[in-house]
Scaffold this motif. Structure first.
Motif, PDB file in Angstrom:
ATOM      1  N   VAL A  20       0.848  -1.192   0.000  1.00  0.00           N
ATOM      2  CA  VAL A  20       0.000   0.000   0.000  1.00  0.00           C
ATOM      3  C   VAL A  20       0.884   1.242   0.000  1.00  0.00           C
ATOM      4  O   VAL A  20       1.588   1.503   0.957  1.00  0.00           O
ATOM      5  CB  VAL A  20      -0.930   0.013   1.230  1.00  0.00           C
ATOM      6  N   GLU A  21       0.838   1.961  -1.110  1.00  0.00           N
ATOM      7  CA  GLU A  21       1.599   3.214  -1.211  1.00  0.00           C
ATOM      8  C   GLU A  21       0.661   4.380  -0.948  1.00  0.00           C
ATOM      9  O   GLU A  21      -0.337   4.556  -1.645  1.00  0.00           O
ATOM     10  CB  GLU A  21       2.224   3.348  -2.597  1.00  0.00           C
ATOM     11  N   GLU A  22       0.978   5.171   0.046  1.00  0.00           N
ATOM     12  CA  GLU A  22       0.163   6.331   0.349  1.00  0.00           C
ATOM     13  C   GLU A  22       0.526   7.478  -0.582  1.00  0.00           C
ATOM     14  O   GLU A  22       1.477   7.392  -1.358  1.00  0.00           O
ATOM     15  CB  GLU A  22       0.346   6.711   1.814  1.00  0.00           C
ATOM     16  N   GLN A  23      -0.232   8.556  -0.507  1.00  0.00           N
ATOM     17  CA  GLN A  23      -0.026   9.710  -1.381  1.00  0.00           C
ATOM     18  C   GLN A  23       1.410  10.216  -1.343  1.00  0.00           C
ATOM     19  O   GLN A  23       1.936  10.678  -2.351  1.00  0.00           O
ATOM     20  CB  GLN A  23      -0.959  10.849  -0.961  1.00  0.00           C
ATOM     21  N   GLU A  24       2.047  10.138  -0.202  1.00  0.00           N
ATOM     22  CA  GLU A  24       3.404  10.653  -0.034  1.00  0.00           C
ATOM     23  C   GLU A  24       4.463   9.739  -0.633  1.00  0.00           C
ATOM     24  O   GLU A  24       5.633  10.087  -0.680  1.00  0.00           O
ATOM     25  CB  GLU A  24       3.713  10.861   1.457  1.00  0.00           C
ATOM     26  N   ASN A  50      -4.865   8.891  -4.948  1.00  0.00           N
ATOM     27  CA  ASN A  50      -4.819  10.355  -4.992  1.00  0.00           C
ATOM     28  C   ASN A  50      -5.555  10.952  -3.793  1.00  0.00           C
ATOM     29  O   ASN A  50      -5.824  12.140  -3.761  1.00  0.00           O
ATOM     30  CB  ASN A  50      -5.433  10.872  -6.299  1.00  0.00           C
ATOM     31  N   LEU A  51      -5.862  10.112  -2.818  1.00  0.00           N
ATOM     32  CA  LEU A  51      -6.623  10.558  -1.647  1.00  0.00           C
ATOM     33  C   LEU A  51      -5.775  10.482  -0.383  1.00  0.00           C
ATOM     34  O   LEU A  51      -5.040   9.516  -0.191  1.00  0.00           O
ATOM     35  CB  LEU A  51      -7.868   9.677  -1.458  1.00  0.00           C
ATOM     36  N   PHE A  92      -4.652   1.370  -9.053  1.00  0.00           N
ATOM     37  CA  PHE A  92      -5.155   2.660  -8.570  1.00  0.00           C
ATOM     38  C   PHE A  92      -6.357   2.433  -7.663  1.00  0.00           C
ATOM     39  O   PHE A  92      -7.328   1.787  -8.047  1.00  0.00           O
ATOM     40  CB  PHE A  92      -5.541   3.548  -9.756  1.00  0.00           C
ATOM     41  N   VAL A  93      -6.288   2.965  -6.437  1.00  0.00           N
ATOM     42  CA  VAL A  93      -7.380   2.828  -5.478  1.00  0.00           C
ATOM     43  C   VAL A  93      -7.816   4.203  -4.962  1.00  0.00           C
ATOM     44  O   VAL A  93      -8.064   4.387  -3.789  1.00  0.00           O
ATOM     45  CB  VAL A  93      -7.012   1.889  -4.299  1.00  0.00           C
ATOM     46  N   GLY A  94      -7.930   5.132  -5.864  1.00  0.00           N
ATOM     47  CA  GLY A  94      -8.345   6.481  -5.497  1.00  0.00           C
ATOM     48  C   GLY A  94      -9.674   6.818  -6.123  1.00  0.00           C
ATOM     49  O   GLY A  94     -10.462   5.946  -6.433  1.00  0.00           O
ATOM     50  N   SER A  95      -9.905   8.094  -6.345  1.00  0.00           N
ATOM     51  CA  SER A  95     -11.159   8.562  -6.916  1.00  0.00           C
ATOM     52  C   SER A  95     -10.900   9.255  -8.248  1.00  0.00           C
ATOM     53  O   SER A  95     -10.357  10.366  -8.274  1.00  0.00           O
ATOM     54  CB  SER A  95     -11.856   9.535  -5.958  1.00  0.00           C
ATOM     55  N   GLN A  96     -11.290   8.600  -9.323  1.00  0.00           N
ATOM     56  CA  GLN A  96     -11.172   9.221 -10.638  1.00  0.00           C
ATOM     57  C   GLN A  96     -12.113  10.413 -10.754  1.00  0.00           C
ATOM     58  O   GLN A  96     -11.782  11.419 -11.376  1.00  0.00           O
ATOM     59  CB  GLN A  96     -11.455   8.201 -11.738  1.00  0.00           C
ATOM     60  N   THR A  97     -13.272  10.328 -10.112  1.00  0.00           N
ATOM     61  CA  THR A  97     -14.238  11.424 -10.148  1.00  0.00           C
ATOM     62  C   THR A  97     -13.636  12.696  -9.562  1.00  0.00           C
ATOM     63  O   THR A  97     -13.739  13.781 -10.146  1.00  0.00           O
ATOM     64  CB  THR A  97     -15.522  11.050  -9.382  1.00  0.00           C
ATOM     65  N   LEU A  98     -12.981  12.571  -8.404  1.00  0.00           N
ATOM     66  CA  LEU A  98     -12.345  13.748  -7.812  1.00  0.00           C
ATOM     67  C   LEU A  98     -11.183  14.244  -8.677  1.00  0.00           C
ATOM     68  O   LEU A  98     -10.983  15.448  -8.815  1.00  0.00           O
ATOM     69  CB  LEU A  98     -11.856  13.433  -6.395  1.00  0.00           C
ATOM     70  N   TYR A 108      -3.466  12.984 -10.365  1.00  0.00           N
ATOM     71  CA  TYR A 108      -2.421  11.987 -10.112  1.00  0.00           C
ATOM     72  C   TYR A 108      -1.802  11.563 -11.435  1.00  0.00           C
ATOM     73  O   TYR A 108      -2.346  11.819 -12.507  1.00  0.00           O
ATOM     74  CB  TYR A 108      -2.989  10.766  -9.371  1.00  0.00           C
ATOM     75  N   HIS A 109      -0.682  10.916 -11.348  1.00  0.00           N
ATOM     76  CA  HIS A 109       0.019  10.418 -12.525  1.00  0.00           C
ATOM     77  C   HIS A 109      -0.388   8.955 -12.753  1.00  0.00           C
ATOM     78  O   HIS A 109      -0.183   8.113 -11.879  1.00  0.00           O
ATOM     79  CB  HIS A 109       1.533  10.517 -12.316  1.00  0.00           C
TER      80      HIS A 109
END
Length: 118
Positions: A20-24, A50-51, A92-98, A108-109
């Motif tokens: 699990v890679e966090e945003q940082e 990206n969250l 990718f486990v973020g929000s594409q909508t955001l 995000y990249h």
């Protein structure tokens, strides 16, 4: 040494590592775990986001995302392939909508799905 033992054991049973890679980004310990996984040729599924917080609270309903589903799909596809591709797999486990609606904060990249461990 204990972590390496578990990686060896996992490799011997067609197991894998979810990282699990966090945003940082990755922490120092995670970088060592990645190097050890490379040494034993252990499959790595690495999530990125990206969250700042993956909990459902604080985000509108349409922006929420269940990362477990996409991780599960990736693992199932890997097993269905006979565990053929041992390259690290980015998930990718973020929000594409955001990302689409507030790119200056949640952009995000996009990473390639598979990449060699360095």
């Amino acid at each position: 040494l204990a972590f390496r033992f578990h990686q060896d054991e996992s490799k011997d049973t067609n197991g894998f590592m979810i990282q699990v890679e966090e945003q940082e980004g990755l922490g120092d310990g995670q970088k060592i775990e990645t190097e050890m996984a490379k040494e034993v040729d252990l499959k790595v599924f690495r999530t990125y986001t990206n969250l700042p917080d993956l909990s459902a609270t604080g985000y509108p309903e349409q922006c929420r995302f269940n990362g477990i589903d996409v991780i599960s799909t990736a693992v199932q596809e890997w097993y269905a392939s006979g565990c053929a591709n041992m390259d690290m797999e980015n998930i990718f486990v973020g929000s594409q909508t955001l990302a689409d609606n507030v790119p200056n904060r949640y952009g995000y990249h996009v990473r390639p799905r598979h990449e060699k461990l360095h």
